[in-house]
Design a protein around this motif. Structure first.
Motif, PDB file in Angstrom:
ATOM      1  N   ILE A 179      -6.853  -1.324  -7.016  1.00 21.89           N
ATOM      2  CA  ILE A 179      -7.207  -2.329  -6.047  1.00 21.89           C
ATOM      3  C   ILE A 179      -7.789  -3.505  -6.705  1.00 21.89           C
ATOM      4  O   ILE A 179      -7.953  -4.603  -5.695  1.00 21.89           O
ATOM      5  CB  ILE A 179      -8.007  -1.346  -4.802  1.00 21.89           C
ATOM      6  N   GLY A 180      -8.581  -3.759  -7.072  1.00 22.19           N
ATOM      7  CA  GLY A 180      -9.799  -4.656  -7.905  1.00 22.19           C
ATOM      8  C   GLY A 180      -8.339  -5.544  -8.377  1.00 22.19           C
ATOM      9  O   GLY A 180      -8.629  -6.865  -7.462  1.00 22.19           O
ATOM     10  N   ALA A 181      -7.608  -5.398  -8.969  1.00 21.46           N
ATOM     11  CA  ALA A 181      -6.464  -5.750  -9.871  1.00 21.46           C
ATOM     12  C   ALA A 181      -5.693  -6.295  -8.339  1.00 21.46           C
ATOM     13  O   ALA A 181      -5.297  -7.560  -7.927  1.00 21.46           O
ATOM     14  CB  ALA A 181      -5.682  -5.267 -10.794  1.00 21.46           C
ATOM     15  N   ILE A 182      -5.399  -5.901  -7.734  1.00 24.91           N
ATOM     16  CA  ILE A 182      -4.365  -6.692  -6.510  1.00 24.91           C
ATOM     17  C   ILE A 182      -5.246  -7.453  -5.839  1.00 24.91           C
ATOM     18  O   ILE A 182      -4.651  -8.556  -4.995  1.00 24.91           O
ATOM     19  CB  ILE A 182      -3.692  -5.667  -5.430  1.00 24.91           C
ATOM     20  N   ALA A 186      -4.260 -11.244  -4.701  1.00 20.75           N
ATOM     21  CA  ALA A 186      -3.623 -11.519  -2.872  1.00 20.75           C
ATOM     22  C   ALA A 186      -5.205 -12.799  -3.365  1.00 20.75           C
ATOM     23  O   ALA A 186      -4.611 -13.565  -2.611  1.00 20.75           O
ATOM     24  CB  ALA A 186      -4.380 -10.586  -2.770  1.00 20.75           C
ATOM     25  N   ILE A 187      -6.112 -13.276  -4.093  1.00 27.24           N
ATOM     26  CA  ILE A 187      -6.860 -14.090  -3.385  1.00 27.24           C
ATOM     27  C   ILE A 187      -6.695 -15.392  -4.710  1.00 27.24           C
ATOM     28  O   ILE A 187      -6.661 -15.934  -4.638  1.00 27.24           O
ATOM     29  CB  ILE A 187      -7.743 -13.395  -3.779  1.00 27.24           C
ATOM     30  N   GLY A 192      -0.691 -21.559  -1.333  1.00 25.30           N
ATOM     31  CA  GLY A 192      -0.258 -22.102  -0.203  1.00 25.30           C
ATOM     32  C   GLY A 192      -0.469 -20.708   0.277  1.00 25.30           C
ATOM     33  O   GLY A 192       0.618 -20.003   0.384  1.00 25.30           O
ATOM     34  N   LEU A 193      -0.960 -21.175   2.429  1.00 20.24           N
ATOM     35  CA  LEU A 193      -0.830 -20.128   3.136  1.00 20.24           C
ATOM     36  C   LEU A 193       0.007 -20.202   3.970  1.00 20.24           C
ATOM     37  O   LEU A 193      -0.444 -21.381   4.433  1.00 20.24           O
ATOM     38  CB  LEU A 193      -2.207 -19.080   3.359  1.00 20.24           C
ATOM     39  N   VAL A 238       0.438 -14.323   0.199  1.00 17.94           N
ATOM     40  CA  VAL A 238      -0.523 -13.106  -0.008  1.00 17.94           C
ATOM     41  C   VAL A 238       0.361 -12.186  -0.823  1.00 17.94           C
ATOM     42  O   VAL A 238       1.771 -12.169  -0.320  1.00 17.94           O
ATOM     43  CB  VAL A 238      -1.370 -12.939   0.823  1.00 17.94           C
ATOM     44  N   HIS A 239       0.544 -12.267  -2.405  1.00 17.09           N
ATOM     45  CA  HIS A 239       1.380 -11.021  -2.874  1.00 17.09           C
ATOM     46  C   HIS A 239       1.769 -10.082  -1.716  1.00 17.09           C
ATOM     47  O   HIS A 239       0.621  -9.500  -1.151  1.00 17.09           O
ATOM     48  CB  HIS A 239       0.752 -10.973  -3.781  1.00 17.09           C
TER      49      HIS A 239
END
Length: 436
Positions: A179-182, A186-187, A192-193, A238-239
């Motif tokens: 979860i930390g990895a994803i 994501a961050i 660009g968002l 965001v992934h």
């Protein structure tokens, strides 16, 4: 044992499905399948037809919804879409442990959480110290995560000599790691968002929360809305795999039908005398249908989904991921030795050191509780297995590194995973055998 009337009727397909289900229940098999897929990818990447094998994963496929066209390579479909299911199952496992399992105690949950945090911070620090400002410095996210399947497979190979407390500790740590990895993906690795797409994703998540509160339990409804949320995340920058984590954590952990109500409904069905009234009595048919729904809904959605999806993740998604991502052409690879050594050291040295030190600090600072049956020696030996980064390491490496550096990272990841697996397995075998 009970007589035959207490079991469902047998069909010819049971001769196939029952052995298959027993096969899939063995946790070590999932790690073995993943290992075989990795070896196959390495062999095919260095065979005479390696160019065709590598090109196959770049074939594009997609679909069109009105004016929206979604198209990408087969490798991207695996890494972005199928891996979302993997993260969904990871989030289900975490929530089940936090709500229904042994991590309900906050101080018990804080112990693997602190270890996971140390297992992310320490390897990143060591990696950046070794790589300095060289090529690949921005790819630090590739060294933070532990491969759940390989770790659990290594423990399963050791059998009953490994205490349950160590299994739970390493499983929880690996899930927190993933979860930390994803979240890092994501961050830290966005280009660009698109805030409109993020708004659509947030609206979809709100819809899921509302219909869950209204009592809608159709899996197809949630699957359709979840697909829309995935598309929104995919378009947002965001992934898209983050959708799997969020939806997994939103899945209800409590059953809809209580044990008391289930027994009452089943008692009403059992009260009918033997006969053919199930096909002619409307009231009996209604009671029978209610019993079927009650039997299904007596199990929480988390447990039902985990049971249904885990075999697909273990025996299809992860092996496909390995085939698509683990291949590296050793004959033509241009190796950056500094990068390879930095990745190797981060996993083999940084991961276990961070796990042990932060676990110790969490207990010393009285923010976490160590299970009494989990000795520091066992924990230190088990921490060696956390250097098996494989799945998430390759996943993030594909996002974080330029193609000309990717082979160097893969060699570092694969060699670190083999070294960590051997060191952890042999150390645990030695400790547990000496104790016996």
């Amino acid at each position: 044992m009970g007589d035959g009337r207490t079991r469902l009727p047998e069909v010819p397909a049971d001769w196939l499905t029952r052995p298959l289900m027993r096969f899939m229940r063995i946790e070590s098999i999932a790690g073995a399948v993943l290992l075989l897929s990795t070896l196959l990818a390495l062999v095919l990447s260095n065979a005479a037809w390696s160019s065709q094998f590598i090109a196959m994963w770049e074939i594009h496929a997609g679909f069109r919804l009105g004016d929206i066209e979604v198209s990408r390579s087969l490798r991207s479909w695996i890494n972005d879409a199928l891996m979302t299911v993997f993260f969904f199952v990871i989030a289900l496992e975490l929530k089940r442990e936090l709500v229904l399992g042994e991590l309900r105690d906050r101080r018990m949950a804080a112990f693997p959480l602190a270890a996971a945090f140390g297992g992310m911070v320490a390897p990143v620090g060591l990696y950046l110290l070794l790589i300095r400002d060289g090529p690949g410095a921005s790819g630090w996210g590739a060294v933070i995560s532990t491969d759940t399947a390989f770790v659990i497979g290594s423990l399963a190979a050791l059998g009953s000599r490994i205490p349950h407390s160590l299994r739970l500790f390493l499983l929880s740590l690996a899930i927190f790691d993933d979860i930390g990895a994803i979240l890092v993906v994501a961050i830290g690795y966005v280009e660009g968002l698109n805030w409109i797409a993020i708004g659509y994703a947030a609206f979809g998540l709100a819809v899921v929360a509302v219909i869950a509160g209204l009592g809608i339990r159709s899996v197809l409804v949630y699957f359709a809305i979840g697909g829309g949320i995935w598309l929104a995340f995919d378009a947002s920058g965001v992934h898209a795999t983050l959708a799997g984590i969020i939806l997994g954590l939103m899945t209800p952990a409590r059953s809809w039908v209580s044990d008391r109500r289930l027994h009452a409904i089943l008692d009403r069905v059992i009260a009918y005398p033997p006969g053919d009234h199930w096909s002619s009595d409307n009231a009996a048919q209604l009671d029978l249908r209610q019993a079927g729904v009650a039997a299904r809904e007596a199990v929480s959605p988390i447990e039902r989904l985990e049971f249904a999806l885990h075999p697909w993740v273990a025996f299809m998604i992860l092996p496909l991921f390995a085939l698509a991502n683990a291949g590296v052409s050793l004959s033509s690879a241009s190796i950056d030795q500094t990068l390879t050594i930095s990745v190797f050291a981060a996993f083999v040295v940084g991961k276990p050191a961070g796990v042990v030190v932060f676990s110790l600090l969490a207990v010393m600072l009285n923010v976490a509780t160590r299970p009494s049956e989990l000795s520091w020696g066992l924990l230190a030996a088990g921490s060696l297995l956390t250097g098996i980064g494989f799945t998430m390491a390759l996943f993030i490496a594909g996002l974080a590194f330029e193609p000309d550096l990717l082979d160097s990272v893969k060699i570092g990841v694969l060699s670190a995973s083999v070294t960590s697996a051997a060191a952890g397995f042999l150390t645990l075998a030695w400790i547990t055998s000496s104790r016996r």
